[in-house]
Design a protein around this motif. Structure first.
Motif, PDB file in Angstrom:
ATOM      1  N   HIS A 295     -15.559   4.081 -14.132  1.00  0.00           N
ATOM      2  CA  HIS A 295     -14.622   4.808 -13.281  1.00  0.00           C
ATOM      3  C   HIS A 295     -13.602   5.556 -14.144  1.00  0.00           C
ATOM      4  O   HIS A 295     -13.023   4.974 -15.067  1.00  0.00           O
ATOM      5  CB  HIS A 295     -13.895   3.849 -12.336  1.00  0.00           C
ATOM      6  CG  HIS A 295     -14.819   3.040 -11.474  1.00  0.00           C
ATOM      7  ND1 HIS A 295     -15.360   3.522 -10.302  1.00  0.00           N
ATOM      8  CD2 HIS A 295     -15.299   1.777 -11.630  1.00  0.00           C
ATOM      9  CE1 HIS A 295     -16.131   2.590  -9.766  1.00  0.00           C
ATOM     10  NE2 HIS A 295     -16.122   1.527 -10.544  1.00  0.00           N
TER      11      HIS A 295
ATOM     12  N   SER B 261       0.809  -1.221   0.000  1.00  0.00           N
ATOM     13  CA  SER B 261       0.000   0.000   0.000  1.00  0.00           C
ATOM     14  C   SER B 261       0.844   1.273   0.000  1.00  0.00           C
ATOM     15  O   SER B 261       0.311   2.363  -0.201  1.00  0.00           O
ATOM     16  CB  SER B 261      -0.952   0.000   1.197  1.00  0.00           C
ATOM     17  OG  SER B 261      -0.232  -0.043   2.407  1.00  0.00           O
TER      18      SER B 261
ATOM     19  N   THR C 157      -2.050   5.807  -3.314  1.00  0.00           N
ATOM     20  CA  THR C 157      -2.826   6.633  -2.403  1.00  0.00           C
ATOM     21  C   THR C 157      -4.303   6.499  -2.749  1.00  0.00           C
ATOM     22  O   THR C 157      -4.670   6.207  -3.894  1.00  0.00           O
ATOM     23  CB  THR C 157      -2.382   8.102  -2.504  1.00  0.00           C
ATOM     24  OG1 THR C 157      -3.084   8.881  -1.535  1.00  0.00           O
ATOM     25  CG2 THR C 157      -2.667   8.684  -3.886  1.00  0.00           C
ATOM     26  N   GLY C 158      -5.171   6.707  -1.759  1.00  0.00           N
ATOM     27  CA  GLY C 158      -6.606   6.609  -1.997  1.00  0.00           C
ATOM     28  C   GLY C 158      -7.086   5.175  -2.065  1.00  0.00           C
ATOM     29  O   GLY C 158      -6.389   4.236  -1.668  1.00  0.00           O
ATOM     30  N   GLN C 159      -8.301   5.015  -2.559  1.00  0.00           N
ATOM     31  CA  GLN C 159      -8.939   3.706  -2.614  1.00  0.00           C
ATOM     32  C   GLN C 159      -8.556   2.942  -3.879  1.00  0.00           C
ATOM     33  O   GLN C 159      -8.239   3.539  -4.907  1.00  0.00           O
ATOM     34  CB  GLN C 159     -10.461   3.861  -2.572  1.00  0.00           C
ATOM     35  CG  GLN C 159     -10.972   4.482  -1.282  1.00  0.00           C
ATOM     36  CD  GLN C 159     -10.681   3.595  -0.081  1.00  0.00           C
ATOM     37  OE1 GLN C 159     -10.966   2.396  -0.095  1.00  0.00           O
ATOM     38  NE2 GLN C 159     -10.127   4.192   0.974  1.00  0.00           N
ATOM     39  N   VAL C 160      -8.609   1.630  -3.781  1.00  0.00           N
ATOM     40  CA  VAL C 160      -8.428   0.776  -4.944  1.00  0.00           C
ATOM     41  C   VAL C 160      -9.779   0.602  -5.640  1.00  0.00           C
ATOM     42  O   VAL C 160     -10.783   0.291  -4.994  1.00  0.00           O
ATOM     43  CB  VAL C 160      -7.871  -0.602  -4.553  1.00  0.00           C
ATOM     44  CG1 VAL C 160      -7.789  -1.522  -5.776  1.00  0.00           C
ATOM     45  CG2 VAL C 160      -6.506  -0.463  -3.890  1.00  0.00           C
ATOM     46  N   THR C 161      -9.813   0.842  -6.936  1.00  0.00           N
ATOM     47  CA  THR C 161     -11.015   0.610  -7.730  1.00  0.00           C
ATOM     48  C   THR C 161     -10.910  -0.760  -8.379  1.00  0.00           C
ATOM     49  O   THR C 161      -9.945  -1.049  -9.094  1.00  0.00           O
ATOM     50  CB  THR C 161     -11.162   1.683  -8.823  1.00  0.00           C
ATOM     51  OG1 THR C 161     -11.277   2.973  -8.206  1.00  0.00           O
ATOM     52  CG2 THR C 161     -12.393   1.427  -9.675  1.00  0.00           C
ATOM     53  N   TRP C 162     -11.902  -1.615  -8.122  1.00  0.00           N
ATOM     54  CA  TRP C 162     -11.877  -2.983  -8.633  1.00  0.00           C
ATOM     55  C   TRP C 162     -12.743  -3.095  -9.880  1.00  0.00           C
ATOM     56  O   TRP C 162     -13.906  -2.690  -9.888  1.00  0.00           O
ATOM     57  CB  TRP C 162     -12.337  -3.966  -7.572  1.00  0.00           C
ATOM     58  CG  TRP C 162     -11.365  -4.075  -6.432  1.00  0.00           C
ATOM     59  CD1 TRP C 162     -11.423  -3.463  -5.226  1.00  0.00           C
ATOM     60  CD2 TRP C 162     -10.147  -4.830  -6.435  1.00  0.00           C
ATOM     61  NE1 TRP C 162     -10.322  -3.778  -4.461  1.00  0.00           N
ATOM     62  CE2 TRP C 162      -9.520  -4.626  -5.173  1.00  0.00           C
ATOM     63  CE3 TRP C 162      -9.515  -5.665  -7.373  1.00  0.00           C
ATOM     64  CZ2 TRP C 162      -8.309  -5.219  -4.846  1.00  0.00           C
ATOM     65  CZ3 TRP C 162      -8.319  -6.257  -7.039  1.00  0.00           C
ATOM     66  CH2 TRP C 162      -7.723  -6.043  -5.783  1.00  0.00           C
TER      67      TRP C 162
ATOM     68  N   GLY D 200      -7.436  -4.405  -9.866  1.00  0.00           N
ATOM     69  CA  GLY D 200      -7.562  -3.257  -8.988  1.00  0.00           C
ATOM     70  C   GLY D 200      -6.609  -2.157  -9.449  1.00  0.00           C
ATOM     71  O   GLY D 200      -5.446  -2.436  -9.773  1.00  0.00           O
TER      72      GLY D 200
ATOM     73  N   ALA E 121      -5.202   1.863  -8.481  1.00  0.00           N
ATOM     74  CA  ALA E 121      -5.145   2.964  -7.505  1.00  0.00           C
ATOM     75  C   ALA E 121      -4.049   3.926  -7.946  1.00  0.00           C
ATOM     76  O   ALA E 121      -3.071   3.529  -8.591  1.00  0.00           O
ATOM     77  CB  ALA E 121      -4.864   2.444  -6.098  1.00  0.00           C
TER      78      ALA E 121
END
Length: 376
Positions: free
Chosen positions: A320, A227, A231-236, A371, A373
């Protein structure tokens, strides 16, 4: 000792064990050819065809892109023989040069010698992998392969007997494919699949971090995620096909205007291709929108002084948005500035290293998701 002979290591972080292999961004084939004054001749003789690796046939195709550049070190056999390989999510086979190959491409690289490994066994099939500018042919063998501190027993791999001429200019010795077995030549079980089957990784995923403009920090992580690289969220994003790492792309936009992939298209996250590649008309439109001029070899050039004022390009993947700024999609060298958008002539898009440098990529083989990010 050459800079790509880096140490392999494993570490424990975030309560789980995963294994890292450092990647080096070495001199590309293009840079080598340019320095020798051979680049324009090469492009005339070998027209750019980055989609070649995605033409399915009886043999697993590979790319002819002369800018493949991220590679790491693995070892094969007992005692181990070391090789640098490109970790390629756009193909599924592992192969390296062998002592049975005497072409310039092989002579410029390390060669595997089966007679020096006590654990080597011959397979029962020949191997042929097609390139856009030639082919790799050879034989299948079986031996222990060590990757990032993980020792994979009885891994089937290719030993080249012939190689395409452009491989002579590549920094890496061979290729380690990280796509699915369904597209592997001779139905060979890929290296990561064997890691999972032999219970060598704690999670059925691997992740890739590519650093920009630096020889340091890039890596493939087998069995987990680091990680600290994003940075931020992982988009799946779910796969649309478990062959390559293929997903749905909704559109490509610039300044809110759809400039490519109108109505949706299919895209592949591919560490083994340096550029972002798409159909010729779409890529030409994108290059026009960012102010690039395409030369006779299909390379889109821009004025280096204009980079700061060039627009962002947004790729919408399964709803996304992922934005790539000009600082990321324009490369600068002593020969000028080029965009990282290449025409492939087919409907399939390739989101290669230009994209992956901006977005940390996690490849989940169990759930069949990717994923993404924002890289840091």
């Amino acid at each position: 000792m050459m800079k790509w002979l880096v140490a392999l290591f494993a570490l424990v972080a975030f309560g789980e064990c995963f294994h890292k292999i450092p990647l080096i961004k070495g001199k590309t084939a293009r840079q080598d050819l340019q320095e020798k004054g051979l680049w324009e001749q090469y492009r005339r003789e070998h027209p750019y065809n980055p989609m070649a690796k995605f033409y399915l046939s009886g043999a697993e195709p590979m790319t002819n892109d002369a800018d493949l550049s991220y590679y790491g070190v693995i070892s094969i056999g007992n005692p181990p023989q070391s090789f640098s390989v490109i970790f390629d999510t756009g193909s599924s086979n592992l192969w390296i040069p062998s002592v049975y190959c005497n072409s310039q491409a092989c002579n410029n690289h390390r060669k595997f010698n089966p007679s020096q490994s006590s654990s080597f066994k011959w397979g029962n099939q020949a191997l042929s992998i097609q390139y856009g500018t030639g082919s790799m042919t050879g034989y299948l063998g079986i031996d222990t392969v060590e990757v990032g501190g993980i020792s994979v027993a009885n891994q089937v791999f290719g030993l080249s007997q012939t190689e395409a001429p452009f491989m002579a200019h590549m920094a890496a010795d061979g290729i380690l494919g990280l796509a699915f077995q369904s597209i592997a030549s001779d139905n060979v079980v890929p290296v990561f699949d064997n890691m999972v089957k032999q219970n060598l990784v704690s999670q059925q995923m691997f992740s890739v971090y590519l650093s920009g403009n630096s020889d340091q920090g890039s890596e493939v992580i087998f069995g987990g995620v680091d990680s600290s690289h994003y940075t931020g969220q992982v988009t799946w994003i779910p796969l649309t096909s478990a062959t390559y790492w293929q997903i749905k792309m909704d559109s490509v936009t610039i300044n809110g205007q759809t400039v490519a992939c109108a109505g949706g298209c299919q895209a592949i996250i591919d560490t083994g291709t340096s550029l972002i590649v798409g159909p010729s008309n779409d890529i030409n439109n994108m290059n026009s929108w960012v102010g690039a001029t395409t030369n006779q070899y299909g390379e889109a050039t821009v004025n280096c002084q204009n980079v700061q004022s060039m627009p962002d390009v947004t790729f919408t993947l399964n709803g996304h948005a992922f934005t790539v700024p000009a600082s990321a999609y324009v490369s600068q060298s002593s020969y000028g500035c080029n965009t990282g958008f290449g025409a492939g002539g087919q409907q399939l898009w390739i989101l290669g290293d230009v994209f992956i440098r901006e977005y940390y990529a996690i490849f989940d083989t169990q759930s069949q998701y990717i994923g993404l990010a924002k890289s840091v």
